[in-house]
Design a protein around this motif. Structure first.
Motif, PDB file in Angstrom:
ATOM      1  N   ARG A   1      13.449  29.684  25.456  1.00 22.22           N
ATOM      2  CA  ARG A   1      14.841  29.447  25.052  1.00 22.22           C
ATOM      3  C   ARG A   1      15.684  30.706  25.238  1.00 22.22           C
ATOM      4  O   ARG A   1      16.802  30.664  25.758  1.00 22.22           O
TER       5      ARG A   1
ATOM      6  N   GLY B   1      21.540  30.113  15.215  1.00 25.53           N
ATOM      7  CA  GLY B   1      21.069  29.669  16.519  1.00 25.53           C
ATOM      8  C   GLY B   1      21.647  30.479  17.660  1.00 25.53           C
ATOM      9  O   GLY B   1      21.105  30.450  18.767  1.00 25.53           O
TER      10      GLY B   1
ATOM     11  N   ALA C   1       7.698  28.985  23.331  1.00 21.53           N
ATOM     12  CA  ALA C   1       8.833  28.055  23.280  1.00 21.53           C
ATOM     13  C   ALA C   1      10.131  28.801  22.966  1.00 21.53           C
ATOM     14  O   ALA C   1      11.165  28.590  23.613  1.00 21.53           O
ATOM     15  N   LEU C   2      10.070  29.692  21.967  1.00 17.32           N
ATOM     16  CA  LEU C   2      11.249  30.478  21.619  1.00 17.32           C
ATOM     17  C   LEU C   2      11.588  31.447  22.743  1.00 17.32           C
ATOM     18  O   LEU C   2      12.766  31.646  23.075  1.00 17.32           O
TER      19      LEU C   2
ATOM     20  N   LYS D   1      16.357  31.434  28.932  1.00 13.71           N
ATOM     21  CA  LYS D   1      17.397  30.558  29.481  1.00 13.71           C
ATOM     22  C   LYS D   1      18.785  31.060  29.089  1.00 13.71           C
ATOM     23  O   LYS D   1      19.716  31.036  29.900  1.00 13.71           O
ATOM     24  N   ILE D   2      18.910  31.522  27.853  1.00 15.65           N
ATOM     25  CA  ILE D   2      20.189  32.073  27.408  1.00 15.65           C
ATOM     26  C   ILE D   2      20.505  33.342  28.174  1.00 15.65           C
ATOM     27  O   ILE D   2      21.645  33.565  28.610  1.00 15.65           O
TER      28      ILE D   2
END
Length: 213
Positions: free
Chosen positions: A103, A56, A99-100, A106-107
């Motif tokens: 994510r 992750g 969606a990925l 955001k990281i």
């Protein structure tokens, strides 16, 4: 993760295989799917482990964000599976896996904030101001502000604070002990509690303004 995703972006590494090395150029990054990855850096003449990543986690992305050489080395611990992205296929990912992609973005935003904030800390001349600003930054990352008036407990260690300040652990520990004696903080096993974040914030701002003159 779908099979098609791994077929398209997947990359595997053997135990102890170097994924990338410190100082080498880089234009790609990885999303860890299985196994663990050790992040190391040469400090002086010693190799230090900065982190051990688990599934992750993302690593290597700063080479794309900053367009700079790798700041650390990544080594596979055991068998490792990753999703491997570069600028070209990341654009494809943005379109096909929103969606990925969200994510990851955001990281990226969080890492950019971390890099900017660490530069602000390191720009301070006095080590005690660096430590104080690192505590502020860790509180900010937890959503606290200088308007918070109750004590703030942060899950962190002296080693983590020293890393943010660019100090030796012994130097950082001595300064934090001074803060304890001044009744600014308390130190737990894996926590530091800031008793008055507004006081710490004012102290850092005074130091920063003084250095600007």
């Amino acid at each position: 993760m779908s099979i098609n995703m791994f077929e398209k972006f997947g990359k595997t590494f053997n135990p102890n295989q170097i994924i990338f090395s410190e100082h080498e150029p880089g234009n790609d990054f990885y999303l860890l799917q299985a196994g663990k990855v050790k992040i190391t850096k040469i400090v002086g003449e010693t190799e230090k482990t900065l982190d051990v990543l688990k599934p992750g986690d993302i690593f290597g992305e700063m080479a794309i964000i900053e367009e700079a050489p790798r700041s650390a080395t990544a080594i596979a611990i055991g068998d490792v599976k990753t999703l491997h992205f570069n600028k070209g296929n990341f654009e494809s990912l943005l379109r096909s896996q929103p969606a990925l992609a969200l994510r990851l973005l955001k990281i990226f935003a969080s890492r950019i904030y971390d890099a900017k904030r660490k530069l602000m800390i390191l720009s301070l001349e006095e080590n005690d101001a660096k430590v104080a600003d690192a505590l502020l930054m860790l509180a900010e990352k937890k959503g606290f502000t200088k308007e918070t008036y109750e004590p703030i407990e942060i899950e962190t260690t002296i080693v983590d604070v020293a890393h943010w300040c660019g100090l030796q652990v012994e130097q950082c520990q001595a300064i934090l002990t001074q803060f304890v004696n001044m009744n600014r903080i308390t130190i737990g096993q894996n926590t530091i509690t800031i008793k008055n974040i507004n006081e710490i914030s004012r102290y850092v701002q005074q130091k920063r303004k003084h250095e600007d003159y």
